[in-house]
Design a protein around this motif. Structure first.
Motif, PDB file in Angstrom:
ATOM      1  N   GLY B 261       0.784  -1.235   0.000  1.00  0.00           N
ATOM      2  CA  GLY B 261       0.000   0.000   0.000  1.00  0.00           C
ATOM      3  C   GLY B 261       0.812   1.279   0.000  1.00  0.00           C
ATOM      4  N   ILE B 262       0.440   2.217   0.866  1.00  0.00           N
ATOM      5  CA  ILE B 262       1.139   3.502   0.991  1.00  0.00           C
ATOM      6  C   ILE B 262       1.994   3.448   2.246  1.00  0.00           C
ATOM      7  N   VAL B 263       3.319   3.605   2.102  1.00  0.00           N
ATOM      8  CA  VAL B 263       4.213   3.487   3.260  1.00  0.00           C
ATOM      9  C   VAL B 263       4.804   4.826   3.686  1.00  0.00           C
ATOM     10  N   SER B 264       4.626   5.859   2.851  1.00  0.00           N
ATOM     11  CA  SER B 264       5.088   7.184   3.230  1.00  0.00           C
ATOM     12  C   SER B 264       4.105   7.756   4.243  1.00  0.00           C
ATOM     13  N   SER B 268       0.424   8.930   3.265  1.00  0.00           N
ATOM     14  CA  SER B 268      -0.793   8.287   3.786  1.00  0.00           C
ATOM     15  C   SER B 268      -1.671   9.287   4.534  1.00  0.00           C
TER      16      SER B 268
END
Lengths: 547, 547
Positions: B261-264, B268
């Motif tokens: 998914g989004i890890v930043s 996020s």
């Protein structure tokens, strides 16, 4: 989860045993009934991952090890009826040996593919028929990239027991082969202990022991002393030998202008001999006799790069490539005699000069497996040369190098201890795996995906157990969040409990599902609509300012 | 030899001071009289090497540091008369600023070259006029590759004093910039302390503090809260800010199918806001107002890759490259307003997909300096991600990345401590220098050559002092050969006293000189003779056997 603590007893006669934390040994059975070992990592979601295992019986659950009686002789009997053929000889004859069948299961390819790669000389199976304790493995650019760990005592330090433990320790963490580079006392006994207890092929540099026999004076070396040393080591079961037969008298002056001259020990021994006698190297003039000896035991040549560069300044120079040309000449002689060959490579090479080494080696040596030391990509970081060279190792492996000789943090400074050996091996497993991914090895990415999935789902213990070094990963996590509940917590110490990016990401999936955006096509259809809407609204907000 | 022990007092208000072992601070004076610091490594043969120095006053001989009064305001007054121009604005106007003059001396290029690179947008000078304590530096692919170190406390750990010491410690070992990623309590005070004491540019991610202001609930974020946070940080002197303005509502669903998914964090947060309000990101819709604010202080944009891949599986996917396209659009808007811009990059990328990232970034973002986190080249080695990413960092820097954000051994596991910060910085200095060598930076190889020469001549202390980490290199050597005489001995513990390859190499030079083989031409002439002789003798020895 399983958390088996390895036996780290300091009793001099014991070695480290027991499964790696979170793993257990399993065996896959081949068509003809050979049992091939794998390390199974059991996951908390009921899944598991089986990974390549180099550690031998030492990581079995119920292992009883006595270093004095040695390991089970797995391959005893396998060699019946082929005393006079090597793996290369059988492959040329179209025969799939048990070693090839075993390797096919280990690598996840067909036995015929293994046979064909060996027949072409693109791959070698270092398996001396006098080393039945070893588990068959293959070195070639179309297989998993392998890692070698150097051990060995020198005149100034370390004992036999320590060297056996270093071998067990190195293979525990993933070393595919081990080289015994002992130069000090008791070379023969040290090597005997290592061979009888080693589940992986063992390599040596016979010239080191030959030099001991003449009290360290290169001038006193003779072909006869060297030949007898090689035979002694073949009888013991050494699987591959480094031979610096490419150091020719006429190449030696080419190193005179270098910043770091000749840095290979074997290379400088032979250079010293050639200069002292003003004659051509006996390794070169007697090469065919050497081939006959190695063929009788199926020992693999590792043609050494005695003139490899010892610094960034000397990389890819005339001395290095002149020797490589001669190694190519010798490769074809050995192959014609059914002797397996790999070629050793540098050393110290800046990143932009690395690929040329692989291209030249493949062209000159008929794609014989390339076996490189690093290379170090800079000289300015002694104490971190596992890293300066790990970078070069990954780059050269991506370009086609088949096996990487590790470098430890002690390189250039001292002899590695147990911890240095582990750091060196793990660093090189990283470089090898990064190259396997880059080369698109069929099963390589499964491991990364399993760990990433565990990370995303906050399965902390699965993440630790799937890592190359579960103990250290767990220890680092526990430094900041020791409590056991934290290992199931849906946050980590980087963001804290109040906010976590991965937690937010769960909502994205819910959002996408609610809107039926469950395929990339549907999503992009949705995107097109949105962007149309958008160009009449927010999309123009800043335009007046810049317009 | 100099062996100054740094002050490692654990007194909470003190920081590490004193020269690096074997080095001392010197200043080169520019035409207009600016004093530019270098670290001078004095060698035992009377020579010396001056290297780029990021450590500020903390490594001066006679340093008196009081973290409460802060560093000398080096650039106070420099900004007179250009309140309303940025470095980019002056460069476009053809003016060479003092910052450019200072940087030219640091990098060994002409002031005009610095100006032209800034004017083109290929390089940025992060220098908020409210941070006069910082020493000017430049980020661009035609200059030395730079390294950023992240520090900062989170809700669960660490204190203000610890963070200041981490900044001093990171710059001591070579960090070119430092990002304060604090997310916990006392964000403002922590940042104030770091800025007043930092000799390098400081970067932040303002959305983290904005989120604290709404108690960690992304939905409650507003443009006004964010804007006021940015102004607060500009006033304090932050030099560059990460802004995730490329995370558009329509891109968010593209991450739904990802493994991770989004890890930043910033990415996020903005994704969560977009989803909650079903509206376009306020960072995007208010981007031009943001440009006006940053322009007033000459703060540089670091356009964040909020949708960067968090695993090998997600590398180079549609979400990542869709966002990059939007970052390119925003780059041109900012540049037209004279605001400096760099672009953040991944993350997790297998080796064969790394170069594509650089090519696309340069094409879409007009060669704005690329600033990448690693990338990690495999996911299977938590606890060694400084190495998995150091490999990717070297490769992506060779391809043109201008600054590398370091990764420490604690990545994915916990917050780095002081030792982790040092290991992370040294690892990334290695990656940056390896790339400088590969890119042929004019002065890069001098350092390698000086160390290699010292190694070859057994000048052990020179070898230690020339290394990136003299203390550790010396300590590793002393583990096996502690005695002081050993530091002048013509052997090392790897081969022992009886035999040493480098010793033998000395004879080769004597041999070559005696025969007048002092140029490569003379040597090759000699080689041709020898090979003629040889083909009638040893050269044929093995032929009958293979024939």
């Amino acid at each position: 989860m399983a958390d088996v603590r390895p036996n780290l007893s300091s009793d001099h006669h014991s070695v480290t045993t027991g499964p790696i934390s979170g793993s257990r040994k399993v065996h896959h059975t081949t068509e003809s009934g050979l049992k091939v070992p794998f390390r199974r990592i059991e996951l908390s979601n009921g899944e598991h991952l089986d990974v390549y295992d180099t550690s031998g019986a030492y990581t079995d659950d119920d292992v009883q090890v006595d270093v004095h009686s040695g390991l089970h002789r797995l391959r005893a009997g396998w060699t019946d009826g082929r005393e006079h053929r090597t793996q290369l000889g059988w492959a040329k004859a179209g025969v799939v040996t048990r070693e090839m069948e075993f390797i096919a299961a280990r690598e996840g390819v067909s036995p015929e593919f293994v046979r064909d790669e060996v027949a072409s000389g693109r791959a070698v199976i270092p398996a001396n028929r006098c080393h039945p304790e070893s588990e068959p493995m293959i070195i070639g650019k179309n297989f998993l990239v392998k890692v070698n760990a150097n051990i060995g005592n020198s005149a100034v330090t370390s004992s036999v027991e320590e060297e056996v433990e270093k071998m067990v320790w190195a293979t525990r963490w993933g070393a595919d082969t081990v080289m015994d580079l002992s130069t000090g006392k008791r070379i023969h006994e040290t090597r005997e202990q290592i061979l009888r207890n080693s589940p992986v092929p063992i390599g040596t540099v016979p010239i080191y022991q030959a030099l001991e026999k003449v009290n360290g004076d290169p001038e006193k070396l003779t072909w006869e002393i060297y030949r007898d040393t090689v035979i002694e080591q073949c009888e013991q079961g050494v699987d591959y030998m480094t031979v610096h037969a490419g150091v020719l008298l006429r190449y030696v002056p080419l190193t005179a202008q270098r910043v770091t001259g000749i840095v290979s020990r074997g290379g400088s021994i032979m250079a010293a001999w050639c200069l002292a006698h003003h004659r051509e190297s006996f390794l070169y003039t007697h090469f065919s006799e050497l081939c006959e000896i190695l063929r009788d035991y199926d020992v693999t040549f590792s043609l050494g790069d005695g003139l490899r560069p010892g610094s960034i300044a000397d990389a890819n120079d005339r001395a290095q490539f002149a020797e490589l040309e001669t190694l190519g000449e010798l490769t074809h002689i050995a192959r014609d005699m059914d002797v397996q060959v790999m070629i050793e490579g540098p050393g110290h090479v800046p990143m932009h000069k690395i690929v040329e080494n692989v291209k030249l080696e493949e062209e000159l040596c008929g794609e014989a497996p390339f076996y490189t030391l690093g290379p170090l990509t800079t000289d300015i970081a002694p104490a971190y040369d596992h890293i300066t060279s790990g970078i070069g190792a990954a780059v050269i492996a991506q370009a086609g190098t088949a096996m990487l000789c590790y470098v430890t943090p002690k390189e250039h400074l001292g002899l590695p201890n147990r911890d240095d050996v582990k750091v060196g091996v793990i660093t090189y497993k990283i470089a090898a795996h990064a190259a396997d991914l880059a080369k698109g090895h069929p099963r390589a990415q499964d491991w990364d995906d399993a760990l990433s999935k565990a990370r995303f789902e906050f399965r902390w213990n699965d993440q630790f157990n799937l890592s190359l070094d579960p103990d250290t990963a767990r220890a680092y996590h526990d430094e900041t969040l020791p409590a056991e509940p934290a290992k199931t917590a849906h946050f980590c110490s980087m963001c804290g409990p109040k906010f976590c990016s991965m937690k937010i990401t769960q909502d994205v999936r819910k959002y996408a599902e609610e809107r039926g955006l469950t395929s990339v096509e549907a999503i992009e259809a949705g995107m097109r609509e949105k962007s149309d809407e958008f160009s009449e609204s927010g999309g123009k907000v800043y335009l007046p300012v810049v317009g």
